[in-house]
Enzyme design. Structure first.
Site, PDB file in Angstrom:
ATOM      1  N   CYS A 173      -0.464   4.039   2.272  1.00 41.86           N
ATOM      2  CA  CYS A 173      -0.211   3.813   3.694  1.00 41.86           C
ATOM      3  C   CYS A 173       1.244   4.122   4.065  1.00 41.86           C
ATOM      4  O   CYS A 173       1.515   4.713   5.111  1.00 41.86           O
ATOM      5  CB  CYS A 173      -0.500   2.361   4.061  1.00 41.86           C
ATOM      6  SG  CYS A 173      -2.106   1.745   3.541  1.00 41.86           S
ATOM      7  N   ASP A 174       2.179   3.718   3.214  1.00 42.65           N
ATOM      8  CA  ASP A 174       3.587   3.697   3.620  1.00 42.65           C
ATOM      9  C   ASP A 174       4.512   4.577   2.791  1.00 42.65           C
ATOM     10  O   ASP A 174       5.698   4.688   3.098  1.00 42.65           O
ATOM     11  CB  ASP A 174       4.107   2.252   3.561  1.00 42.65           C
ATOM     12  CG  ASP A 174       3.321   1.323   4.471  1.00 42.65           C
ATOM     13  OD1 ASP A 174       2.921   1.773   5.568  1.00 42.65           O
ATOM     14  OD2 ASP A 174       3.098   0.162   4.100  1.00 42.65           O
ATOM     15  N   CYS A 203       0.838  -1.203   0.000  1.00 42.99           N
ATOM     16  CA  CYS A 203       0.000   0.000   0.000  1.00 42.99           C
ATOM     17  C   CYS A 203       0.871   1.252   0.000  1.00 42.99           C
ATOM     18  O   CYS A 203       1.434   1.624   1.034  1.00 42.99           O
ATOM     19  CB  CYS A 203      -0.929   0.000   1.207  1.00 42.99           C
ATOM     20  SG  CYS A 203      -1.922   1.496   1.377  1.00 42.99           S
TER      21      CYS A 203
END
Length: 308
Positions: free
Chosen positions: A135-136, A132
């Protein structure tokens, strides 16, 4: 009977089904997973959903879906569905700590990113390995990352990663990308993105965290090491249908087989969204599925009541 319909999954398909079912005055419960987030939630920028010409953040869009479903009366719980059993009449849903009954079920359980299943993938998950970018991605500011894949998701996420990383290398097993032309054009014109063709990642390298990958040419078999700080994997999806076991027919990929009205082989069980066998998996097609499914479910329940 606890509910008219129970919806499994809190993505755009399940939420749209909730909106339509509740507006039809069906008593609806939506069960969201606490371990698997819908893909739209982790998508930073959705630009092909109608009505948002400048694009929209996936989390914000799903929150709007949810508020609308709640407004019309859909109930929500967070739990994991472990199985479905026939009650005759109706169906039973088994969760971690409770069971529920309903006249009909709408399965909108979505899909999750596929793994590479290579050495180092498990070891470095959360230590440089990610599925993701939204997300990261911010964790890799001014660092070098690689992206595995060549479809729409891989290209979208690679382009997003250039906001943070100083270099993004896309590793693709073919010699041409599979993503849509507009995404290909953006990727090719981005000076931060480079490509490694006809290759796969055969191993993820590192000590305490990712320091590189071993890249294998699929034509020659030759391997070389490529240094990087992170590995983002976007090589397709696996449907979240394991809980169905032998209840419904699935295709070779594990997707639920359903007709044009999203009805499965079991009367009263419908399937919509990314867990269903279909040509295109997008937010807009998931929402369309959800509407169709809820409408078909409404008619199914009305026919049940009339036949009493």
């Amino acid at each position: 009977m606890d509910y008219d319909v129970i919806i499994i999954g809190g993505g755009p398909a399940g939420l749209t089904a909730g909106i339509y079912a509740s507006r039809a005055r069906l008593k609806a419960l939506l069960i969201e997973s606490y371990s698997v987030a819908c893909q739209a939630v982790t998508t930073d920028h959705i630009e092909n959903y109608p009505g948002f010409p400048d694009g929209v953040n996936g989390f914000e869009l799903i929150e709007k879906f949810k508020k609308q479903a709640e407004k019309f009366g859909t109930e929500f719980i967070i739990n994991e569905v472990k199985g479905i059993k026939e009650n005759n009449p109706g169906w039973g849903i088994l969760t971690d700590d409770k069971s529920y009954t309903s006249r009909a079920i709408i399965i909108a359980s979505g899909a999750r990113p596929k793994r590479l299943d290579i050495p180092g993938e498990d070891k470095f998950r959360g230590k440089g390995v990610s599925y993701c970018a939204t997300c990261d991605g911010a964790l890799f500011k001014n660092k070098e990352v690689v992206v595995a894949g060549g479809g729409d998701t891989a290209l979208e996420e690679a382009i997003f990663l250039t906001r943070f990383a100083k270099k993004v290398t896309i590793i693709h097993r073919r010699n041409a990308l599979r993503g849509t032309k507009i995404l290909q054009e953006r990727a090719f014109s981005n000076k931060k993105i480079e490509f490694v063709w006809d290759a796969v990642i055969s191993e993820i390298l590192g000590a305490a965290k990712v320091s590189g990958v071993k890249v294998k040419n699929v034509k020659t078999g030759a391997e070389k090491d490529l240094s990087c700080d992170g590995v983002f994997i976007f090589v397709g999806y696996t449907p979240n249908t394991a809980f169905l076991k032998d209840l419904l027919p699935l295709d070779e990929g594990g997707y639920i087989i359903a007709d044009d009205n999203c009805l499965t082989s079991k009367p009263g069980i419908f399937a919509c969204g990314d867990c269903r066998k279909k040509l295109l998996r997008q937010v807009v097609t998931a929402a369309g599925d959800g509407a169709t499914t809820a409408f078909a479910c409404q008619h199914y329940i009305e026919n049940l009541q009339q036949s009493r």
